[in-house]
Write an enzyme that holds these catalytic residues in place. Structure first.
Site, PDB file in Angstrom:
ATOM      1  CG  HIS A 152      11.022  -6.816  -8.808  1.00 39.07           C
ATOM      2  ND1 HIS A 152      10.253  -7.946  -8.646  1.00 39.07           N
ATOM      3  CD2 HIS A 152      10.593  -5.932  -7.862  1.00 39.07           C
ATOM      4  CE1 HIS A 152       9.387  -7.747  -7.656  1.00 39.07           C
ATOM      5  NE2 HIS A 152       9.573  -6.540  -7.163  1.00 39.07           N
ATOM      6  CE1 TYR A 211       5.164  -2.849  -0.615  1.00 41.35           C
ATOM      7  CE2 TYR A 211       5.133  -0.449  -0.790  1.00 41.35           C
ATOM      8  CZ  TYR A 211       5.408  -1.687  -1.340  1.00 41.35           C
ATOM      9  OH  TYR A 211       5.914  -1.787  -2.603  1.00 41.35           O
ATOM     10  CG  HIS A 253       7.772  -9.970  -1.882  1.00 40.74           C
ATOM     11  ND1 HIS A 253       8.771  -9.052  -2.137  1.00 40.74           N
ATOM     12  CD2 HIS A 253       8.118 -11.101  -2.537  1.00 40.74           C
ATOM     13  CE1 HIS A 253       9.672  -9.605  -2.925  1.00 40.74           C
ATOM     14  NE2 HIS A 253       9.307 -10.848  -3.180  1.00 40.74           N
ATOM     15  CG  LEU A 254       5.703  -6.049   3.881  1.00 45.90           C
ATOM     16  CD1 LEU A 254       6.457  -4.741   3.729  1.00 45.90           C
ATOM     17  CD2 LEU A 254       5.100  -6.154   5.259  1.00 45.90           C
TER      18      LEU A 254
HETATM   19  C1  DQA Z   1       8.021  -5.543  -1.731  1.00 48.44           C
HETATM   20  C2  DQA Z   1       7.493  -5.665  -3.156  1.00 48.44           C
HETATM   21  C3  DQA Z   1       8.481  -5.074  -4.155  1.00 48.44           C
HETATM   22  O1  DQA Z   1       7.953  -5.152  -5.482  1.00 48.44           O
HETATM   23  C4  DQA Z   1       8.727  -3.610  -3.849  1.00 48.44           C
HETATM   24  O2  DQA Z   1       9.730  -3.093  -4.708  1.00 48.44           O
HETATM   25  C5  DQA Z   1       9.070  -3.358  -2.422  1.00 48.44           C
HETATM   26  C6  DQA Z   1       8.384  -4.107  -1.386  1.00 48.44           C
HETATM   27  C7  DQA Z   1       6.998  -6.040  -0.699  1.00 48.44           C
HETATM   28  O3  DQA Z   1       7.395  -6.323   0.430  1.00 48.44           O
HETATM   29  O4  DQA Z   1       5.796  -6.089  -0.994  1.00 48.44           O
HETATM   30  O5  DQA Z   1       9.837  -2.462  -2.101  1.00 48.44           O
HETATM   31  O6  DQA Z   1       9.169  -6.369  -1.626  1.00 48.44           O
END
Ligand code: DQA
Length: 157
Positions: free
Chosen positions: A85, A29, A105-106
């Site tokens: 999800h 991240y 998403h990151l």
């Molecule tokens: C996320 C990806 C998701 O699968 C994960 O549960 C996260 C972060 C992302 O920003 O990459 O908490 O949303």
């Protein structure tokens, strides 16, 4: 965190565990904190003439309420994190938003475990930006602004 509400405001909503950015699995991240990302988003949206409402919660129902409160905004960016999800309640809330909704998403969930390959909220989103770390937020802001000002030329898709 800043809050404001009008047609020149973009809401950026963040789900569970994103408050831990900076120390949470930085190899996935990145090292920027959520406060760093907020500051970047505020600066970028201001340079484009938009105010920003930036919020985070670890609680599903609170995220649903934040979506409901963002219905008057020009656009909504949402990193629903793990609720991406799983949450039909979040999908239902997002389906009530007429403004553009960008899923952010990151990381790139499709590169990761199978459990992350399905986005329950995607049917309510105009598009998805994922895999670019904190830059995903800025790219999503640009996409949202292009949708709002009509320069993208896309009304359905
Ligand atoms: C996320 C990806 C998701 O699968 C994960 O549960 C996260 C972060 C992302 O920003 O990459 O908490 O949303």
């Amino acid at each position: 965190m800043s809050t404001s509400s009008d047609s020149k405001t973009i809401a950026v909503l963040n789900g569970p565990n994103l408050n831990l950015l900076g120390t949470r699995q930085p190899e996935i991240y990145g090292r920027q904190t959520l406060a760093d990302i907020e500051a970047m988003c505020v600066k970028h949206s201001k340079s484009k003439g938009f105010d920003l409402r930036f919020q985070q919660t670890n609680i599903e129902g609170e995220l649903v309420s934040m979506v409901q409160e963002a219905r008057t905004c020009a656009a909504v960016l949402i990193n629903a994190a793990g609720y991406t999800h799983t949450s039909v309640a979040l999908l239902d809330a997002l389906l009530t938003v007429d403004a553009p909704v960008i899923e952010v998403h990151l990381s790139s969930p499709h590169k990761r475990e199978a459990i992350r390959h399905r986005s329950v909220i995607a049917p309510a989103c105009t598009g998805v930006i994922a895999g670019f770390g904190a830059l995903s937020y800025r790219l999503a802001l640009d996409a949202a602004i292009a949708l709002v000002d009509g320069s993208l030329g896309i009304t359905e898709g």
